[in-house]
Every structure is written in C-alpha cells, then in structure tokens.
Motif scaffolding. Structure first.
Motif, short mmCIF file in Angstrom:
data_model
loop_
_atom_site.label_atom_id
_atom_site.label_comp_id
_atom_site.label_asym_id
_atom_site.label_seq_id
_atom_site.Cartn_x
_atom_site.Cartn_y
_atom_site.Cartn_z
N VAL A 117 0.84 -1.20 0.00
CA VAL A 117 0.00 0.00 0.00
C VAL A 117 0.87 1.25 0.00
O VAL A 117 0.63 2.20 -0.76
N LEU A 118 1.90 1.27 0.85
CA LEU A 118 2.79 2.43 0.91
C LEU A 118 3.52 2.62 -0.42
O LEU A 118 3.67 3.76 -0.90
N ALA A 119 3.96 1.53 -1.02
CA ALA A 119 4.67 1.63 -2.30
C ALA A 119 3.76 2.15 -3.40
O ALA A 119 4.19 2.95 -4.25
N MET A 120 2.50 1.75 -3.40
CA MET A 120 1.57 2.23 -4.42
C MET A 120 1.34 3.73 -4.28
O MET A 120 1.25 4.46 -5.27
N VAL A 121 1.25 4.21 -3.04
CA VAL A 121 1.05 5.64 -2.83
C VAL A 121 2.28 6.43 -3.26
O VAL A 121 2.19 7.41 -4.01
N LEU A 122 3.45 5.99 -2.79
CA LEU A 122 4.68 6.72 -3.09
C LEU A 122 5.14 6.51 -4.52
O LEU A 122 5.92 7.32 -5.04
N GLY A 145 9.23 11.94 -6.72
CA GLY A 145 10.09 12.98 -6.18
C GLY A 145 10.08 13.01 -4.66
O GLY A 145 11.12 13.17 -4.01
N LEU A 146 8.90 12.82 -4.07
CA LEU A 146 8.79 12.82 -2.61
C LEU A 146 9.43 11.58 -2.02
O LEU A 146 10.02 11.61 -0.93
N ALA A 182 6.78 3.24 -9.50
CA ALA A 182 7.11 4.50 -10.19
C ALA A 182 7.50 4.26 -11.63
O ALA A 182 7.12 5.02 -12.53
N ALA A 183 8.26 3.18 -11.88
CA ALA A 183 8.65 2.87 -13.26
C ALA A 183 7.43 2.53 -14.11
O ALA A 183 7.33 2.97 -15.27
N LEU A 184 6.50 1.77 -13.57
CA LEU A 184 5.30 1.42 -14.33
C LEU A 184 4.40 2.63 -14.55
O LEU A 184 3.78 2.76 -15.61
N VAL A 185 4.31 3.49 -13.55
CA VAL A 185 3.51 4.72 -13.72
C VAL A 185 4.07 5.56 -14.85
O VAL A 185 3.33 6.05 -15.72
N GLN A 186 5.38 5.74 -14.86
CA GLN A 186 6.01 6.53 -15.91
C GLN A 186 5.80 5.89 -17.28
O GLN A 186 5.51 6.58 -18.27
N GLU A 187 5.95 4.58 -17.36
CA GLU A 187 5.78 3.88 -18.63
C GLU A 187 4.35 3.98 -19.13
O GLU A 187 4.10 4.20 -20.33
#
Length: 597
Positions: free
Chosen positions: A404-409, A414-415, A463-468
């Motif tokens: 859950v924390l990883a999905m939020v961050l 950047g944060l 984060a990598a998947l979000v960017q992709e």
C-alpha cells in the motif's frame, strides 16, 4: 550523469545519513523511558528512585536540557571524539567501540575474501567456456541462488551444529585465534559471494555472445584475454549492486557475531539495545552505519577506474540477459517447499504449543512428540505449526502494508526518493535494533522495522510502471480527446500498475518472513513463550547437542522458505540480471534501479 544529477545524488545520501544520525542522537528522548531511572537502577538496584536522586542523575547526564539540548550535546561530543560513558558500567564508550569495531572489520575482511572466492568459483565455468567459445545455453545459477537465499543467522546455525557440534572440527564460540574466525567468515561470506557470483554469472553469457568476442577469437586472441575483457565489460554496471552487497555485510555481521559469540560491534549494539544502555547503542549503531558507508566506497572507486575518464559520466548498461529455461526439477522444488511445510503446519496446529511435559524435556522423537520436545518439555511439532502464524501471518500483514505504501509513493517519485535512499542505507537488523530501542522488543517493533526497509523496491517498481503507462500512446490519445485526468488515473494507470506490483510483493513475502525470523532469533521480535520460528531456533541452540531436532525443525522450515523464495523468483522470470534475485530475498540490499520497469 550530469553535474546536477551528481549533486542530487550527493545531497540525497547526505540527507539519508543526516536522518540516521538524528534518529540515533534522539534515542534517549524517542525511547519514551526515564533514562535517569535506567541509569540509577544500573548503578544500584537497591537505591530508592526518589525525585531528588533522579534529578541528580538528570543533571549529571544533561537530560534536563530537553530533546534539542540533549541532541546538541551528544552531537558535539561525537564531533570531539567523546561518545559518552556507559549507563551500565560507567566506562568510556569510545575504547570499547573501537575494540568491537576492530573485531568486526577483521570478520568482514575475512568474509569478503570468502565472498570473492565463492563468486569466482560460481563464475569459473561460464568464464572458461565462454572465452573458448564452448558455452551453450544461459547461466545455471541454481546453486548460487540457493546459497544467496540463506540468511546469515541460519547458515551460521547450521555450521555451528554440523561442523562444531557433530564433527568437532572447529570451535563453536569465542574469539581467540584464526580457528575461531573460520565459521563466522563462512557464514557471512558464502551468501554474499553467492549473490556476487549470480550477478556476474547472469551477465556474462550475453556479453560473451556480443560481436566483438567473435572478432577477437577469430583474430587469435587467447581465451584469458577474452575472459578478462568480458569481465571488464560486465563489471562496471554491476559494481553499484556489488557495493550494496558489501553494505549488507554490516547487517549480517550482527547475527553472525551473536551466534558465534564474537565480541564485535554488532553484538555490542544488540546487547546495548537489550539493556537500554543508550550511549553504547548510539555509538555502536553509528559505527555500523560507518562500516556500511565505507564498505560501499571501494565499489564506486573501482567503477570509475574500470570505466576510465571517457565513460565515467556514461550510463553504461548491461547486455540483454540470456533467457533461462526451467526444467522439471525447477518446478518440483517449489511444490515440495510448499507442500511439506503445509503438512507440518496443519499437523502441528492440532497440538498444544504451550503445554509443558516436564518428564519429556529434551526428549527425542516419539509417538507423543513426533519431533521431540524442547528444553521446557513443549512439543516441537506443535510449536512449529503454531509458529507459522507468528512468522508467515505477520509477514503477510507487513507485505500488505509495504504494498500500500509503495503504491502511494510510486505516484510521487520525487517525494519518495530521499526517503527510499534513507531506507536503503539501513539493513533490517539495524532498523530492528533502533525500533527496539524506541518501542522495546516485540512483534510490533519487528514488523515496523521490516516494513521500513521493504517498501523501496516496490515503490521503485510502481514508479517505473507509472512513468511507462503515462507515456503510452493510448494514454496520450485519451488526453488529446479530453478525458479527465482522474478517469485516466483510475481506469488505466492504476490497473496497469497495481497487478504487477502486487505480484512483486507476493514474491517478497518469503523474504519478509525470513527477515522477521532473523529479528526473532536476535531477540528483537516475538518474545517468549510465543512459538515463532526464529525465536524457537534461538531458544534451542544451547541444547543442540542433546536435542538437535528442536533446533533443526524451525531451521528446516526456514530453509524451505528460502528455497521457495528462490524458486518463485526463477519461475516468475525475475532472475534475469540479478534484480529478481534481490527481489525474492529478504535481507539483501534492495535494488531500486531497474526493478521490473
């Protein structure tokens, strides 16, 4: 890397170190305990803790200056080389810390030699055959993965039982000569060497199939020249990860020093946390962090020298890994490692784990006690079965929280960057020591400690998947036709990220369980009489000669858990260049770069 990127990296590392120093310096205030009362009881158990006596101790130690004043006085003393005096013995902290640091450096140096020898042995076949042009298929890696999955405390326990107790070849405890160094160095160096060997062995086949190798071979270059050039080709991209392995030695040293009673800085930190001797604890943790920072520097220096001045700023990448096929044995192992523990756990759940049978203390296997009884007469099978809840159940909760924390961050890279850097700088054992100093030892504190260092790889993956996904053509088309950002996020970006990161989190579940077991083994996790696997192993070690099954039963469960972690990593296709290996193991340094993009 650009000048701005280098400055950002330096600032991130300095910020991470500053956070660790701030936490360590604030331990007397963060612990929530009356430090004056602890000092008074350490000096004289009979003295009445009157308000006057407590006030006198506070003035003596400077505890009446408040959190800011206390931290300032401590930091000023550290900068002057004054680490204070022990609250328990009253002796200066600096000499004892330097002595323990020397022991730990000796142990880590010997372990590094073992690691290099193991890594060389694991890579030798690929290097020789690849240089001669006779390499077929991809890397093996099965032995390396199995060895890398072994937690240091578990390997140390097995070596202690087999080599010292059963065979009597080497001394089991103490620090009195070179013979006492062998087993601790093996326990600490073999898993690290297996990781190094797996990283290099995975990268070599692809490098040896590049066109320049065939050209050099046809030109008559000797195999040793080709082998040397191939190693030089694959090492620079791997050196940052190898540096993280070296940093991870500091966390493993705590467990190994505890098992073999080595008077190093890790054992001193653990003892100080248990006795609430905060000045010794602060100095020991700082020394461990210093060891971690220093351990990573040689890898950075070696990378710059290998690249040379022309490529030092280049983002050199590894060649595409060679595909690894999984045979029948590779599919049977996870099945066995899942079925056998399931049968043992279900059988053990039918029995009573806390029932005392004094007449059966340290008894061997029988119909009444299929796996024997422990030192208090409790059934080992029952405690193994019920211990699954304390080990695997808590690990599942920690894994869910990390997810859950990883999905939020992951949506706020950047944060999360600076926080992830801080988490990566602290091995799980050191995090456990710090949390135990604040909250006290227990399941909650161990869970928080493991969760604090488990989320960064998951967040990097997210984060990598979000960017992709955001860069995909269909998402761009949706923006062009005026789709609301919230609708794109909930209907397209989030589903594309949640599934893969959830599978990644499941792969990390066995590793998290092993991390919790290691903290339980060190006395930082579940407390007696809880039937937790790591705690059971620690309680059974003093009686291993009379009742070996009491120690071997939880050790076998943890070994199968480690084997399951490796098997899941291989079957899921995460083992290409070593990042999947790290993804499946619980205590290796989390690799943030390049995780499952």
């Amino acid at each position: 890397m650009s000048a701005r990127g280098r400055v950002g990296a330096v600032l991130s590392r300095v910020g991470a170190l500053a956070v660790i120093v701030a936490v360590v310096g604030s331990l007397p205030w963060l612990s929530g305990r009356d430090a004056a009362l602890s000092v008074l009881r350490a000096r004289s158990a009979e003295q009445e803790p009157t308000p006057e006596a407590l006030a006198s101790v506070r003035r003596e130690l400077g505890l009446d200056a408040g959190p800011a004043g206390l931290f300032g006085d401590w930091l000023g003393g550290v900068l002057r080389g004054d680490l204070g005096r022990s609250w328990v013995s009253g002796a200066d902290v600096l000499p004892s810390v330097l002595t323990g640091l020397g022991v730990s450096l000796t142990l880590m140096g010997a372990a590094l030699v073992v690691a290099l020898l193991v890594a060389g042995a694991l890579c030798a076949r690929t290097v020789v055959r690849g240089a001669r042009g006779t390499l077929r298929g991809g890397p093996g890696g099965g032995v390396a993965a199995a060895l890398a999955a072994l937690p240091e405390f578990l390997l140390a326990t097995v070596l202690l039982i087999v080599v010292s107790v059963w065979l009597g070849w080497l001394p089991p405890y103490g620090w009195h000569g070179p013979r006492h160094l062998v087993l601790p160095a093996l326990a600490l160096g073999v898993p690290a060497g297996a990781v190094l060997g797996r990283l290099v062995d995975d990268a070599l086949p692809a490098a040896l199939r590049e066109r320049w190798v065939g050209l050099w071979r046809s030109s008559g270059c000797a195999p040793r020249v080709i082998a040397s050039a191939a190693l030089r080709r694959v090492l620079p991209p791997l050196l940052p990860q190898i540096g993280l392995v070296a940093v991870g030695l500091t966390g493993g040293a705590v467990a190994v020093e505890t098992v073999f009673a080595v008077p190093g800085i890790g054992r001193a930190a653990l003892g100080a946390a248990e006795s609430q001797d905060l000045p010794v604890l602060q100095a020991s943790v700082l020394a461990l962090v210093f060891l971690g920072v220093v351990s990573g520097l040689p890898a950075a220096v070696a990378r710059r020298r290998l690249l040379g001045p022309g490529l030092r700023d280049a983002a050199l990448s590894l060649p595409a890994p060679v595909a690894v096929t999984t045979g029948r044995a590779g599919r049977v192992v996870p099945l066995v490692c899942a079925v056998v523990p399931a049968v043992v756990i279900c059988w053990g759940l039918l029995l009573e784990p806390l029932r005392l049978d004094v007449a059966s203390r340290l008894a061997g296997p029988s119909w009444a006690h299929p796996l024997g009884a422990d030192s208090l007469g409790r059934d080992v099978l029952a405690r193994v079965g019920h211990g699954a809840g304390a080990t695997l159940g808590v690990a599942a909760v920690v894994c869910l929280c990390s997810y859950v924390l990883a999905m939020v961050l992951g949506f706020l890279p950047g944060l999360a960057a600076g926080v992830a850097e801080t988490a990566n700088a602290v091995p799980p054992v050191i995090a456990g020591i710090l949390v135990a100093a604040v909250l006290g030892p227990g399941t909650v504190g161990a869970s928080i400690a493991v969760a604090l260092v488990s989320w960064p790889p998951l967040a990097a993956h997210a984060a990598a998947l979000v960017q992709e996904t955001r860069a995909a053509a269909y998402v761009t088309a949706l923006r062009a036709i005026g789709s609301p950002p919230s609708w794109i996020l909930l209907r397209h970006v989030l589903p594309a990220v949640a599934g893969p990161v959830a599978r990644h989190a499941v792969l990390r579940l066995p590793g998290i369980a092993l991390a919790l077991a290691s903290l339980g083994f060190l006395g930082l996790g579940a407390q007696p009489p809880a039937p937790e696997w790591g705690l059971m192993l620690a309680e059974s070690l003093p009686y291993v000669e009379r009742a070996p099954l009491a120690a071997l039963a939880p050790a076998a469960m943890l070994l199968m858990l480690a084997a399951l972690a490796v098997s899941l990593s291989t079957l899921s296709g995460w083992g290409g260049t070593g990042s999947g290996l790290f993804g499946a193991l619980r205590r290796r340094r989390p690799i943030v770069e390049g995780v499952g993009a």
